[in-house]
Design an enzyme around this catalytic site. Structure first.
Site, PDB file in Angstrom:
ATOM      1  N   ARG A  63      11.603   3.735   3.417  1.00  0.00           N
ATOM      2  CA  ARG A  63      10.776   2.704   4.672  1.00  0.00           C
ATOM      3  C   ARG A  63      12.402   2.071   4.871  1.00  0.00           C
ATOM      4  O   ARG A  63      12.903   1.328   4.208  1.00  0.00           O
ATOM      5  CB  ARG A  63       9.954   1.326   3.566  1.00  0.00           C
ATOM      6  CG  ARG A  63       9.676   0.461   4.789  1.00  0.00           C
ATOM      7  CD  ARG A  63       8.252  -0.495   4.626  1.00  0.00           C
ATOM      8  NE  ARG A  63       7.189   0.528   4.942  1.00  0.00           N
ATOM      9  CZ  ARG A  63       5.658   0.334   5.199  1.00  0.00           C
ATOM     10  NH1 ARG A  63       5.596  -1.354   4.441  1.00  0.00           N
ATOM     11  NH2 ARG A  63       5.092   1.101   5.032  1.00  0.00           N
ATOM     12  N   ARG A  70       0.890  -1.561  -0.054  1.00  0.00           N
ATOM     13  CA  ARG A  70      -0.076  -0.301   0.291  1.00  0.00           C
ATOM     14  C   ARG A  70       1.200   1.162   0.314  1.00  0.00           C
ATOM     15  O   ARG A  70       0.512   2.501  -0.470  1.00  0.00           O
ATOM     16  CB  ARG A  70      -0.996  -0.487   1.389  1.00  0.00           C
ATOM     17  CG  ARG A  70      -2.422  -0.938   1.098  1.00  0.00           C
ATOM     18  CD  ARG A  70      -2.352  -1.686   2.190  1.00  0.00           C
ATOM     19  NE  ARG A  70      -1.678  -2.347   2.720  1.00  0.00           N
ATOM     20  CZ  ARG A  70      -1.693  -3.475   2.600  1.00  0.00           C
ATOM     21  NH1 ARG A  70      -2.698  -4.133   1.472  1.00  0.00           N
ATOM     22  NH2 ARG A  70      -0.444  -4.691   2.576  1.00  0.00           N
ATOM     23  N   THR A  71       1.787   1.112   1.106  1.00  0.00           N
ATOM     24  CA  THR A  71       2.752   2.587   1.218  1.00  0.00           C
ATOM     25  C   THR A  71       2.906   3.185  -0.164  1.00  0.00           C
ATOM     26  O   THR A  71       3.692   3.728  -0.625  1.00  0.00           O
ATOM     27  CB  THR A  71       3.875   2.524   2.250  1.00  0.00           C
ATOM     28  OG1 THR A  71       2.728   2.088   3.240  1.00  0.00           O
ATOM     29  CG2 THR A  71       3.951   3.808   2.344  1.00  0.00           C
ATOM     30  N   LYS A  76      25.769  -4.843   0.082  1.00  0.00           N
ATOM     31  CA  LYS A  76      27.213  -5.138   0.075  1.00  0.00           C
ATOM     32  C   LYS A  76      28.020  -4.684   1.067  1.00  0.00           C
ATOM     33  O   LYS A  76      29.338  -4.238   1.532  1.00  0.00           O
ATOM     34  CB  LYS A  76      28.244  -4.383  -1.023  1.00  0.00           C
ATOM     35  CG  LYS A  76      27.587  -4.284  -2.505  1.00  0.00           C
ATOM     36  CD  LYS A  76      28.188  -3.984  -3.076  1.00  0.00           C
ATOM     37  CE  LYS A  76      27.144  -3.905  -4.845  1.00  0.00           C
ATOM     38  NZ  LYS A  76      27.982  -2.873  -6.018  1.00  0.00           N
TER      39      LYS A  76
HETATM   40  C1  NCD Z   1       1.562  -1.136   8.133  1.00  0.00           C
HETATM   41  C2  NCD Z   1       3.300  -1.046   8.180  1.00  0.00           C
HETATM   42  O1  NCD Z   1       3.697  -1.398   7.513  1.00  0.00           O
HETATM   43  O2  NCD Z   1       3.456  -0.441   9.135  1.00  0.00           O
HETATM   44  N1  NCD Z   1       1.296  -1.277   6.721  1.00  0.00           N
HETATM   45  C3  NCD Z   1       1.238  -0.446   6.013  1.00  0.00           C
HETATM   46  O3  NCD Z   1       1.829   0.376   5.564  1.00  0.00           O
HETATM   47  N2  NCD Z   1       0.053  -0.094   5.500  1.00  0.00           N
HETATM   48  C4  NCD Z   1       1.036  -2.459   8.067  1.00  0.00           C
HETATM   49  C5  NCD Z   1       1.694  -4.086   8.930  1.00  0.00           C
HETATM   50  O4  NCD Z   1       2.789  -4.399   8.340  1.00  0.00           O
HETATM   51  O5  NCD Z   1       1.519  -4.351   9.959  1.00  0.00           O
END
Ligand code: NCD
Length: 305
Positions: free
Chosen positions: A106, A52-53, A82
């Site tokens: 992320r 989703r993100t 590496k």
């Molecule tokens: C969440 C995350 O990555 O923290 N998902 C998201 O971004 N919608 C929740 C999860 O992974 O449980």
């Protein structure tokens, strides 16, 4: 505003602005924004899985006419494999001529976004935290709040039940920071003892005089909720096995809920909400996920505009 690292940094006027822009984005429904971000580039740098993100940041960029660079599974396919440090990776990306206009990161380590943002900002590039370990996920909290506002018509005077892995689930941490800014909010925190909210956040609720109770069962604790925000067990962020207690929302639990309650989940859902619940009109987790696009359009407009 510069980088987005923690949900704590948003004030109410910022939130209101984002909600207005997100609503406008929703109403445009694909109408072209015009050439408002000429030659801008968004870099998605994801070291952890995401559906989703990552896709909603990409979709938001596409809608705005911003170009994208995607590094999926950066832990395997970037020079991290590496042994390069995140610090050096961010320096490298920021040193490109020209550099990206914004980096969306992320990463599995708590606090990584803050460190990375310091580096990118020293080059004048804002960074957006798209989830750092079990710590924060501020843009998810924005879309969660937007969903509550859209569905309930208010952000004050709410009984919010949050449940599941409250210890390592980062979305709950960010959501608590945001909801605490509104009036007459109270929380019921449902989790087995070892997955309860960490002391720092409990302290934060106390400091802000937000009432809360801790519980470890669903039954008897959701009947008065306006919002039920459920989360999965964060496999991989814990040592050892999952706790024996399983908190699963099933069809029969819905009978206990108020008629106008809403059930939310950041997704992915594993088994903590039974599939039979999906057909209940109070299940709002898929529309919630859809709100990721207009909210991230709003966020990028505000950040890069
Ligand atoms: C969440 C995350 O990555 O923290 N998902 C998201 O971004 N919608 C929740 C999860 O992974 O449980």
């Amino acid at each position: 505003m510069k980088s987005i690292v923690c949900a704590k940094q948003f004030d109410k006027s910022y939130l209101e602005k984002i909600f207005v822009l997100a609503k406008q984005a929703e109403e445009r429904n694909h109408a072209y924004f015009g050439n408002i971000f000429p030659r801008m580039v968004l870099m998605n740098l994801f070291y952890e899985p995401s559906t989703r993100t990552r896709t909603s940041f990409s979709m938001a960029a596409i809608q705005l006419g911003i170009e994208r660079m995607e590094t999926e599974a950066a832990g395997h396919f970037s020079s991290a494999a590496k042994g390069e440090t995140l610090h050096d990776t961010i320096r490298t990306i920021s040193s490109m001529k020209p550099p990206p206009s914004v980096i969306v990161l992320r990463h599995p380590e708590d606090g990584s976004a803050e460190i990375a943002a310091e580096v990118s900002e020293s080059y004048g590039i804002p960074l957006i935290n798209a989830g750092d370990g079990g710590n924060q996920h501020p843009t998810q909290a924005l879309l969660d709040l937007y969903t509550i506002k859209e569905e309930k018509g208010r952000l004050d005077n709410l009984h919010v039940v949050v449940g599941g892995d409250l210890l390592k689930g980062r979305t709950v941490h960010s959501l608590i920071y945001l909801l605490t800014k509104y009036n007459d909010i109270r929380f019921t925190l449902i989790a087995p003892g070892q997955l309860q909210l960490k002391p720092g956040l409990i302290e934060y609720l106390r400091e802000h005089e937000v009432p809360f109770i801790k519980r470890d069962t669903i039954e008897g604790n959701i009947g008065d909720a306006d919002v039920i925000y459920w989360t999965r067990y964060q496999t991989g962020r814990h040592e050892g096995n999952a706790p024996a207690t399983e908190l699963i929302i099933r069809g029969e639990n819905c009978e206990e809920m108020k008629k106008d309650a809403i059930i939310m989940h950041p997704l992915p859902r594993i088994k903590e909400i039974a599939v039979e619940v999906d057909k209940d009109p109070r299940a709002r987790y898929f529309p919630q996920s859809g709100n990721g696009v207009p909210v991230r359009i709003a966020l990028l407009q505000n950040l890069l505009g």
